[in-house]
Design a protein around this motif. Structure first.
Motif, PDB file in Angstrom:
ATOM      1  N   PRO A  27      99.122 122.582  38.489  1.00 51.61           N
ATOM      2  CA  PRO A  27      98.242 121.691  39.254  1.00 51.61           C
ATOM      3  C   PRO A  27      98.546 121.751  40.741  1.00 51.61           C
ATOM      4  N   LEU A  28      97.502 121.544  41.528  1.00 49.60           N
ATOM      5  CA  LEU A  28      97.673 121.485  42.973  1.00 49.60           C
ATOM      6  C   LEU A  28      98.307 120.149  43.340  1.00 49.60           C
ATOM      7  N   ASP A  29      99.186 120.177  44.338  1.00 53.19           N
ATOM      8  CA  ASP A  29      99.893 118.953  44.724  1.00 53.19           C
ATOM      9  C   ASP A  29      98.965 117.937  45.367  1.00 53.19           C
ATOM     10  N   GLN A  30      98.035 118.397  46.153  1.00 51.13           N
ATOM     11  CA  GLN A  30      97.158 117.501  46.894  1.00 51.13           C
ATOM     12  C   GLN A  30      95.705 117.799  46.572  1.00 51.13           C
ATOM     13  N   GLY A  31      94.945 116.741  46.450  1.00 52.04           N
ATOM     14  CA  GLY A  31      93.531 116.890  46.171  1.00 52.04           C
ATOM     15  C   GLY A  31      92.707 116.822  47.449  1.00 52.04           C
ATOM     16  N   PRO A  32      91.399 116.721  47.309  1.00 51.26           N
ATOM     17  CA  PRO A  32      90.532 116.706  48.495  1.00 51.26           C
ATOM     18  C   PRO A  32      90.669 115.419  49.290  1.00 51.26           C
ATOM     19  N   GLN A  33      90.450 115.522  50.587  1.00 49.24           N
ATOM     20  CA  GLN A  33      90.384 114.349  51.443  1.00 49.24           C
ATOM     21  C   GLN A  33      88.970 113.779  51.351  1.00 49.24           C
ATOM     22  N   THR A  34      88.899 112.499  51.052  1.00 50.69           N
ATOM     23  CA  THR A  34      87.597 111.872  50.828  1.00 50.69           C
ATOM     24  C   THR A  34      86.791 111.810  52.127  1.00 50.69           C
ATOM     25  N   LEU A  35      85.585 112.315  52.061  1.00 49.94           N
ATOM     26  CA  LEU A  35      84.670 112.234  53.195  1.00 49.94           C
ATOM     27  C   LEU A  35      83.797 111.000  53.052  1.00 49.94           C
ATOM     28  N   LEU A  36      83.591 110.305  54.138  1.00 49.06           N
ATOM     29  CA  LEU A  36      82.706 109.142  54.136  1.00 49.06           C
ATOM     30  C   LEU A  36      81.372 109.543  54.754  1.00 49.06           C
ATOM     31  N   PRO A  37      80.279 109.037  54.208  1.00 48.51           N
ATOM     32  CA  PRO A  37      78.971 109.411  54.752  1.00 48.51           C
ATOM     33  C   PRO A  37      78.782 108.870  56.166  1.00 48.51           C
ATOM     34  N   PRO A  38      78.162 109.648  57.049  1.00 51.11           N
ATOM     35  CA  PRO A  38      77.850 109.126  58.390  1.00 51.11           C
ATOM     36  C   PRO A  38      76.799 108.025  58.295  1.00 51.11           C
ATOM     37  N   VAL A  39      76.639 107.302  59.379  1.00 47.76           N
ATOM     38  CA  VAL A  39      75.689 106.177  59.379  1.00 47.76           C
ATOM     39  C   VAL A  39      74.295 106.666  59.027  1.00 47.76           C
ATOM     40  N   GLN A  40      73.879 107.751  59.643  1.00 42.56           N
ATOM     41  CA  GLN A  40      72.573 108.321  59.359  1.00 42.56           C
ATOM     42  C   GLN A  40      72.747 109.610  58.545  1.00 42.56           C
ATOM     43  N   PRO A  41      71.865 109.854  57.576  1.00 44.02           N
ATOM     44  CA  PRO A  41      71.975 111.073  56.782  1.00 44.02           C
ATOM     45  C   PRO A  41      71.985 112.320  57.650  1.00 44.02           C
ATOM     46  N   SER A  42      72.872 113.247  57.330  1.00 44.29           N
ATOM     47  CA  SER A  42      72.983 114.489  58.086  1.00 44.29           C
ATOM     48  C   SER A  42      71.974 115.506  57.562  1.00 44.29           C
TER      49      SER A  42
ATOM     50  N   SER B  95      83.336 116.543  49.247  1.00 38.51           N
ATOM     51  CA  SER B  95      84.767 116.649  49.535  1.00 38.51           C
ATOM     52  C   SER B  95      85.415 117.661  48.597  1.00 38.51           C
ATOM     53  N   LEU B  96      85.051 117.595  47.329  1.00 35.52           N
ATOM     54  CA  LEU B  96      85.622 118.526  46.356  1.00 35.52           C
ATOM     55  C   LEU B  96      85.131 119.954  46.612  1.00 35.52           C
ATOM     56  N   ARG B  97      83.889 120.086  47.019  1.00 34.06           N
ATOM     57  CA  ARG B  97      83.349 121.425  47.306  1.00 34.06           C
ATOM     58  C   ARG B  97      84.120 122.088  48.451  1.00 34.06           C
ATOM     59  N   LEU B  98      84.368 121.345  49.506  1.00 31.41           N
ATOM     60  CA  LEU B  98      85.098 121.893  50.650  1.00 31.41           C
ATOM     61  C   LEU B  98      86.550 122.178  50.280  1.00 31.41           C
ATOM     62  N   PHE B  99      87.120 121.300  49.473  1.00 31.02           N
ATOM     63  CA  PHE B  99      88.497 121.511  49.015  1.00 31.02           C
ATOM     64  C   PHE B  99      88.586 122.777  48.178  1.00 31.02           C
ATOM     65  N   ALA B 100      87.625 122.966  47.288  1.00 30.30           N
ATOM     66  CA  ALA B 100      87.615 124.170  46.448  1.00 30.30           C
ATOM     67  C   ALA B 100      87.418 125.416  47.299  1.00 30.30           C
ATOM     68  N   ARG B 101      86.566 125.319  48.303  1.00 28.43           N
ATOM     69  CA  ARG B 101      86.330 126.461  49.194  1.00 28.43           C
ATOM     70  C   ARG B 101      87.615 126.907  49.883  1.00 28.43           C
ATOM     71  N   ASP B 102      88.439 125.936  50.282  1.00 30.11           N
ATOM     72  CA  ASP B 102      89.642 126.249  51.046  1.00 30.11           C
ATOM     73  C   ASP B 102      90.877 126.465  50.183  1.00 30.11           C
ATOM     74  N   SER B 103      90.847 126.004  48.926  1.00 33.64           N
ATOM     75  CA  SER B 103      92.068 125.999  48.117  1.00 33.64           C
ATOM     76  C   SER B 103      91.982 126.815  46.837  1.00 33.64           C
ATOM     77  N   THR B 104      90.823 127.310  46.484  1.00 30.09           N
ATOM     78  CA  THR B 104      90.690 128.061  45.240  1.00 30.09           C
ATOM     79  C   THR B 104      89.824 129.298  45.477  1.00 30.09           C
ATOM     80  N   PRO B 105      89.918 130.268  44.597  1.00 28.69           N
ATOM     81  CA  PRO B 105      89.006 131.423  44.697  1.00 28.69           C
ATOM     82  C   PRO B 105      87.562 130.979  44.490  1.00 28.69           C
ATOM     83  N   PRO B 106      86.594 131.780  44.883  1.00 28.60           N
ATOM     84  CA  PRO B 106      85.184 131.412  44.715  1.00 28.60           C
ATOM     85  C   PRO B 106      84.831 131.161  43.252  1.00 28.60           C
TER      86      PRO B 106
END
Length: 387
Positions: free
Chosen positions: A235-250, A300-311
């Motif tokens: 298992p990975l030691d650290q999981g994704p950092q939670t992203l909070l939605p901006p005030v207005q949809p991006s 958050s999980l998508r970005l974490f997977a992009r940076d921490s796991t193979p495609p």
């Protein structure tokens, strides 16, 4: 071994060894003709063989595999290199993995990661041979002296870091031992070449020499996408950092939010016709806020997977969710609100393919994945034919 039976009426079991003496005896009062007591059979306990730790696995790497492991680790260091290149092999001039700090590569500023994979701990006597090799080739003009020279090895003797921690003493020790070195790369030098090597070494700040232990390497390697590929059962030691939605949809939210707006317009036709009006309807406003939090949990999980796991790891999660909810989505509902509720509820029960990401998949992540699918128009809440 022989087994004797007692006279009728008694169970008398005697176990006699090959010498004829009685090894053990037992007497029971149960009649001979009675049914023997039932046997209790305990199920065989299956135990999966435990996987070796990453540290133990690395200890078994051959030199080539260890160099490849180091090449994967180097980009995770604080120093950001434009290029990391593996040189290991015959004719490598003492360079295993090079981290370049400029486009000049070996003619500019660079760092050398010297990989030593031995059954015993790396000591000064082994390290100094590599140091001599580096100075010989640098003096011959093959490359500039690296600004950092890092020994990386599965095990390092306690004395080596202490020796390298005193650069002046290390340099003096190196120069003294150079005259008695027996390896051919030194003994084959002419007197002029030997003096050139001495002069270069004497002019070099020996603080460039360092060593790194395996625990530190593994900690940083776990932050790279290569970790999941190398150690898929760890298992990975650290999981994704939670992203909070901006005030207005991006911009990245535009499509799934539009699908939700269709739901609100359908449910509240007299109150909502555009996104700005959603905040005026409490139930719709709270609903939208929850969906946006869910979307960013999955993001958050998508970005974490992009940076921490193979495609492919996050994409597999998306397909697991889609395969489980698509039939639910295709049912007929009174409106899009009901379809959305049924689908996101079903997503919470999805059986995920076990991967290194699975421990980080929260209930809200599954719901958020539904909105990722809506972003791709693979899930649409308001459909023609609803009753």
């Amino acid at each position: 071994m022989k087994i004797y039976r007692a006279p009728a009426g008694l169970w008398d079991i005697r176990v006699v060894d090959i010498t004829g003496s009685i090894a053990s005896a037992g007497t029971a009062t149960q009649p001979v003709d009675a049914e023997p007591p039932p046997l209790t059979v305990l199920p065989h306990t299956l135990r999966m063989a435990s996987m070796p730790s990453p540290k133990k696995m690395v200890l078994f790497y051959d030199p080539d595999e260890f160099e490849e492991f180091v090449k994967e680790w180097v980009p995770a260091l604080e120093t950001k290199y434009p290029l990391v290149e593996r040189h290991g092999g015959s004719g490598d001039h003492g360079i295993d993995v090079a981290g370049y700090l400029s486009s000049q590569r070996l003619e500019g500023e660079w760092h050398n990661y010297q990989c030593k994979r031995y059954s015993s701990a790396l000591t000064w006597s082994t390290a100094v041979v590599e140091m001599r090799k580096m100075f010989v080739f640098a003096a011959a003009g093959h490359f500039t002296v690296p600004t950092r020279y890092i020994f990386v090895a599965p095990t390092i003797s306690r004395s080596l870091p202490r020796t390298l921690a005193k650069p002046t003493d290390s340099m003096n020790k190196f120069l003294q031992e150079l005259d008695t070195a027996t390896e051919k790369i030194v003994t084959n030098l002419t007197a002029v070449q030997r003096e050139a090597v001495k002069g270069l070494a004497a002019a070099t700040d020996f603080s460039i020499f360092e060593c790194v232990d395996l625990d530190e390497m593994l900690k940083l390697h776990s932050t790279t996408p290569h970790w999941a590929e190398r150690f898929p059962y760890t298992p990975l030691d650290q999981g994704p950092q939670t992203l909070l939605p901006p005030v207005q949809p991006s911009e990245v939210e535009s499509r799934y939010v539009q699908h939700l707006l269709d739901v609100y317009r359908e449910r509240y036709p007299d109150k909502i016709s555009n996104l700005e009006q959603v905040s005026g309807v409490a139930k719709a406003d709270e609903h939208l806020k929850r969906q946006r939090v869910a979307f960013y949990t999955a993001e958050s999980l998508r970005l974490f997977a992009r940076d921490s796991t193979p495609p492919g790891y996050f994409e597999k999660l998306v397909e697991d969710v889609y395969d489980s909810v698509v039939e639910v989505a295709e049912c007929t509902y009174p409106n899009g609100w009901e379809r959305h509720g049924a689908v996101t509820t079903a997503a919470g029960n999805v059986q995920l393919t076990p991967t290194i990401l699975t421990p980080f998949v929260q209930p809200n992540t599954r719901k958020g994945v539904c909105h990722h699918l809506a972003n791709d128009n693979r899930l649409i809440w308001c459909q023609e034919g609803d009753k």
